[in-house]
Write a protein that holds these residues in place. Structure first.
Motif, PDB file in Angstrom:
ATOM      1  N   CYS A 205       0.790  -1.248   0.000  1.00  0.00           N
ATOM      2  CA  CYS A 205       0.000   0.000   0.000  1.00  0.00           C
ATOM      3  C   CYS A 205       0.815   1.288   0.000  1.00  0.00           C
ATOM      4  CB  CYS A 205      -0.934   0.011   1.214  1.00  0.00           C
ATOM      5  SG  CYS A 205      -2.178  -1.296   1.172  1.00  0.00           S
ATOM      6  N   ASN A 206       2.136   1.213   0.141  1.00  0.00           N
ATOM      7  CA  ASN A 206       2.874   2.484   0.229  1.00  0.00           C
ATOM      8  C   ASN A 206       3.821   2.724  -0.934  1.00  0.00           C
ATOM      9  OD1 ASN A 206       4.596   0.464   1.111  1.00  0.00           O
ATOM     10  ND2 ASN A 206       5.599   1.737   2.653  1.00  0.00           N
ATOM     11  N   LEU A 207       3.498   2.122  -2.093  1.00  0.00           N
ATOM     12  CA  LEU A 207       4.167   2.557  -3.323  1.00  0.00           C
ATOM     13  C   LEU A 207       3.654   3.933  -3.719  1.00  0.00           C
ATOM     14  CD1 LEU A 207       4.045  -0.711  -5.471  1.00  0.00           C
ATOM     15  CD2 LEU A 207       6.094   0.338  -4.504  1.00  0.00           C
ATOM     16  N   LYS A 208       4.474   4.695  -4.405  1.00  0.00           N
ATOM     17  CA  LYS A 208       4.019   5.989  -4.903  1.00  0.00           C
ATOM     18  C   LYS A 208       2.977   5.761  -5.988  1.00  0.00           C
ATOM     19  CE  LYS A 208       5.590  10.371  -6.831  1.00  0.00           C
ATOM     20  NZ  LYS A 208       6.740  11.164  -7.319  1.00  0.00           N
ATOM     21  N   PRO A 209       1.781   6.386  -5.873  1.00  0.00           N
ATOM     22  CA  PRO A 209       0.751   6.203  -6.906  1.00  0.00           C
ATOM     23  C   PRO A 209       1.294   6.570  -8.285  1.00  0.00           C
ATOM     24  CG  PRO A 209      -0.181   7.297  -4.991  1.00  0.00           C
ATOM     25  CD  PRO A 209       1.300   7.242  -4.759  1.00  0.00           C
ATOM     26  N   VAL A 210       0.901   5.770  -9.283  1.00  0.00           N
ATOM     27  CA  VAL A 210       1.394   5.995 -10.630  1.00  0.00           C
ATOM     28  C   VAL A 210       0.233   5.863 -11.611  1.00  0.00           C
ATOM     29  CG1 VAL A 210       2.032   3.551 -10.877  1.00  0.00           C
ATOM     30  CG2 VAL A 210       3.101   5.260 -12.366  1.00  0.00           C
ATOM     31  N   LYS A 211       0.217   6.689 -12.641  1.00  0.00           N
ATOM     32  CA  LYS A 211      -0.853   6.656 -13.635  1.00  0.00           C
ATOM     33  C   LYS A 211      -0.509   5.611 -14.699  1.00  0.00           C
ATOM     34  CE  LYS A 211      -2.929  10.456 -14.726  1.00  0.00           C
ATOM     35  NZ  LYS A 211      -3.289  11.781 -15.298  1.00  0.00           N
ATOM     36  N   MET A 212      -1.470   4.697 -14.932  1.00  0.00           N
ATOM     37  CA  MET A 212      -1.285   3.643 -15.925  1.00  0.00           C
ATOM     38  C   MET A 212      -2.393   3.742 -16.963  1.00  0.00           C
ATOM     39  SD  MET A 212      -0.217   0.523 -13.328  1.00  0.00           S
ATOM     40  CE  MET A 212       0.352  -0.558 -14.633  1.00  0.00           C
ATOM     41  N   ARG A 213      -2.025   4.203 -18.131  1.00  0.00           N
ATOM     42  CA  ARG A 213      -2.969   4.406 -19.233  1.00  0.00           C
ATOM     43  C   ARG A 213      -4.140   5.287 -18.802  1.00  0.00           C
ATOM     44  NH1 ARG A 213      -2.603   0.874 -23.652  1.00  0.00           N
ATOM     45  NH2 ARG A 213      -0.425   0.325 -23.934  1.00  0.00           N
ATOM     46  N   GLY A 214      -3.813   6.380 -18.127  1.00  0.00           N
ATOM     47  CA  GLY A 214      -4.829   7.367 -17.792  1.00  0.00           C
ATOM     48  C   GLY A 214      -5.526   7.152 -16.468  1.00  0.00           C
ATOM     49  N   ILE A 215      -5.254   6.034 -15.756  1.00  0.00           N
ATOM     50  CA  ILE A 215      -5.888   5.771 -14.455  1.00  0.00           C
ATOM     51  C   ILE A 215      -4.803   5.589 -13.408  1.00  0.00           C
ATOM     52  CG2 ILE A 215      -7.353   4.184 -13.142  1.00  0.00           C
ATOM     53  CD1 ILE A 215      -8.822   3.544 -15.720  1.00  0.00           C
ATOM     54  N   VAL A 216      -4.949   6.264 -12.255  1.00  0.00           N
ATOM     55  CA  VAL A 216      -3.941   6.206 -11.203  1.00  0.00           C
ATOM     56  C   VAL A 216      -4.102   4.915 -10.414  1.00  0.00           C
ATOM     57  CG1 VAL A 216      -3.079   7.303  -9.114  1.00  0.00           C
ATOM     58  CG2 VAL A 216      -3.826   8.712 -11.038  1.00  0.00           C
ATOM     59  N   SER A 217      -2.999   4.145 -10.328  1.00  0.00           N
ATOM     60  CA  SER A 217      -2.974   2.917  -9.535  1.00  0.00           C
ATOM     61  C   SER A 217      -2.376   3.234  -8.170  1.00  0.00           C
ATOM     62  CB  SER A 217      -2.141   1.837 -10.241  1.00  0.00           C
ATOM     63  OG  SER A 217      -2.147   0.641  -9.493  1.00  0.00           O
ATOM     64  N   GLU A 218      -3.084   2.810  -7.086  1.00  0.00           N
ATOM     65  CA  GLU A 218      -2.716   3.228  -5.734  1.00  0.00           C
ATOM     66  C   GLU A 218      -2.105   2.115  -4.890  1.00  0.00           C
ATOM     67  OE1 GLU A 218      -6.065   6.491  -4.681  1.00  0.00           O
ATOM     68  OE2 GLU A 218      -6.866   4.455  -5.050  1.00  0.00           O
ATOM     69  N   ALA A 219      -1.870   0.947  -5.448  1.00  0.00           N
ATOM     70  CA  ALA A 219      -1.278  -0.158  -4.687  1.00  0.00           C
ATOM     71  C   ALA A 219      -0.863  -1.258  -5.660  1.00  0.00           C
ATOM     72  CB  ALA A 219      -2.262  -0.686  -3.651  1.00  0.00           C
ATOM     73  N   MET A 220      -0.337  -2.388  -5.098  1.00  0.00           N
ATOM     74  CA  MET A 220       0.085  -3.496  -5.944  1.00  0.00           C
ATOM     75  C   MET A 220      -0.308  -4.809  -5.275  1.00  0.00           C
ATOM     76  SD  MET A 220       3.858  -4.358  -7.514  1.00  0.00           S
ATOM     77  CE  MET A 220       4.642  -4.779  -5.970  1.00  0.00           C
ATOM     78  N   VAL A 221      -0.897  -5.716  -6.059  1.00  0.00           N
ATOM     79  CA  VAL A 221      -1.247  -7.054  -5.572  1.00  0.00           C
ATOM     80  C   VAL A 221       0.008  -7.928  -5.604  1.00  0.00           C
ATOM     81  CG1 VAL A 221      -2.660  -9.107  -5.976  1.00  0.00           C
ATOM     82  CG2 VAL A 221      -3.618  -6.826  -6.394  1.00  0.00           C
ATOM     83  N   MET A 222       0.349  -8.553  -4.442  1.00  0.00           N
ATOM     84  CA  MET A 222       1.564  -9.355  -4.343  1.00  0.00           C
ATOM     85  C   MET A 222       1.296 -10.761  -4.866  1.00  0.00           C
ATOM     86  SD  MET A 222       3.557  -7.078  -3.198  1.00  0.00           S
ATOM     87  CE  MET A 222       5.043  -8.020  -2.830  1.00  0.00           C
ATOM     88  N   CYS A 223       2.235 -11.262  -5.698  1.00  0.00           N
ATOM     89  CA  CYS A 223       2.074 -12.565  -6.339  1.00  0.00           C
ATOM     90  C   CYS A 223       3.393 -13.347  -6.311  1.00  0.00           C
ATOM     91  CB  CYS A 223       1.652 -12.397  -7.801  1.00  0.00           C
ATOM     92  SG  CYS A 223       0.102 -11.498  -8.026  1.00  0.00           S
ATOM     93  N   ALA A 224       3.270 -14.663  -6.290  1.00  0.00           N
ATOM     94  CA  ALA A 224       4.414 -15.534  -6.561  1.00  0.00           C
ATOM     95  C   ALA A 224       4.534 -15.651  -8.072  1.00  0.00           C
ATOM     96  CB  ALA A 224       4.205 -16.900  -5.922  1.00  0.00           C
ATOM     97  N   SER A 225       5.756 -15.508  -8.591  1.00  0.00           N
ATOM     98  CA  SER A 225       5.890 -15.388 -10.047  1.00  0.00           C
ATOM     99  C   SER A 225       7.158 -16.081 -10.526  1.00  0.00           C
ATOM    100  CB  SER A 225       5.928 -13.916 -10.439  1.00  0.00           C
ATOM    101  OG  SER A 225       6.147 -13.772 -11.818  1.00  0.00           O
ATOM    102  N   CYS A 226       7.036 -16.804 -11.606  1.00  0.00           N
ATOM    103  CA  CYS A 226       8.187 -17.420 -12.273  1.00  0.00           C
ATOM    104  C   CYS A 226       7.802 -17.730 -13.708  1.00  0.00           C
ATOM    105  CB  CYS A 226       8.629 -18.684 -11.528  1.00  0.00           C
ATOM    106  SG  CYS A 226       7.421 -20.029 -11.610  1.00  0.00           S
TER     107      CYS A 226
END
Length: 306
Positions: A205-226
């Motif tokens: 929840c404490n990433l700096k908000p960033v605009k993605m294709r015109g919409i501001v994203s306010e957090a990130m969903v954590m995932c296991a990834s490979c």
């Protein structure tokens, strides 16, 4: 004969007319001379009257100046200013010897007396207390570890495709705040929309908000990834939106918003992974919700968490 007499009579008349004109001319000249004399006399009388009037006005001005001077001297005397007699103009125009030097000395004395009077009327300045500069103690920099990440449990209230990006989901996620957060997540090619609806997730929840294709994203969903795939981390049973995620051995002290220049998340991320038991870990310590259980992946072991 009659004609001759007529011409003689006419000539006589013309002579009389000429004599009359000459007489009138003399009369006019005399009159002009008299007028010039009268005008000169009148001009002289006017100049005399004007000069008299100017002398009277000048005398009034001299008197007014003298009265003002006397009033000034009286006021200065009452205020203790010493009066020094100024020498006459005649004396000043004599040889450049003692009189001129004496006049300069008297002028200096007058200035000195005036300065002493002015200084006597001035109030002494009060000494201002010196400001002591406060030395600010340097703020201790917190260690960069998992405790700087604001990890919370969130609930996906709504999910849809991003209107301007085919690979992004547009999520509304409640995490214990007044209103849900908007999150743009690149899970379209990895997780079906049905598996995201109405489920609990781990949210950074404490990433700096960033605009993605015109919409501001306010957090990130954590995932296991490979390379095998991407799995959304699973919170323990009984969690509620806003529950805090902690890591044993690390103090939870997250930044309000992580400064991108300090690269806090980039420093911590390489040590986030799942273990052989599918548990989400930071280094060798498990991430958990105190009193409710550990964070886990569905099938992916020993893979990075992003």
């Amino acid at each position: 004969m009659i004609i001759f007499r007529h011409y003689l009579r006419k000539i006589a008349n013309n002579i009389m007319s000429l004599q009359k004109i000459e007489k009138n001319a003399v009369l006019i000249k005399n009159t002009m001379d008299e007028l010039k004399v009268d005008l000169k006399v009148m001009n002289e009388k006017y100049n005399m009257l004007l000069a008299q009037q100017l002398r009277e006005e000048n005398a009034k001005l001299v008197l007014a100046v003298e009265q003002a001077k006397q009033k000034l001297i009286l006021l200065e005397t009452q205020n203790g200013i010493k009066q020094i007699k100024v020498p006459s103009r005649k004396m000043c125009t004599q040889s450049s010897g003692a009189p001129v030097q004496k006049l300069a000395e008297e002028k200096q004395d007058l200035q000195k007396v005036s300065e002493e009077k002015t200084n006597a009327n001035k109030k002494p300045k009060e000494a201002k207390p010196k400001k002591v500069k406060e030395t600010k103690e340097p703020v201790a920099e917190l260690p960069i570890d998992v405790g700087r990440l604001d990890l919370r449990i969130g609930h996906i209230d709504h999910v849809e495709k991003h209107p301007e990006a085919d690979t992004l989901y547009l999520l509304k996620i409640s995490c214990g705040e007044e209103k849900p957060r908007t999150v743009c997540s690149g899970l379209v090619n990895h997780v079906p929309m049905d598996k995201l609806k109405d489920r609990y997730v781990v949210l950074l929840c404490n990433l700096k908000p960033v605009k993605m294709r015109g919409i501001v994203s306010e957090a990130m969903v954590m995932c296991a990834s490979c390379e095998k795939g991407v799995e959304v981390l699973i919170p323990p049973q009984g969690c509620s939106p806003g529950d805090l995620v902690e890591c044993e051995g690390y103090n939870r002290n997250p930044d309000a918003v992580m400064n991108p220049k300090k690269k806090i998340f980039e420093t911590v991320a390489p040590d986030l992974h799942t273990n052989d038991s599918l548990e989400a870990c930071y280094k060798d310590k498990v991430l958990s919700v105190p009193g409710k259980g550990n964070i886990v992946a569905e099938t992916l072991k020993k893979v990075p968490i992003k």
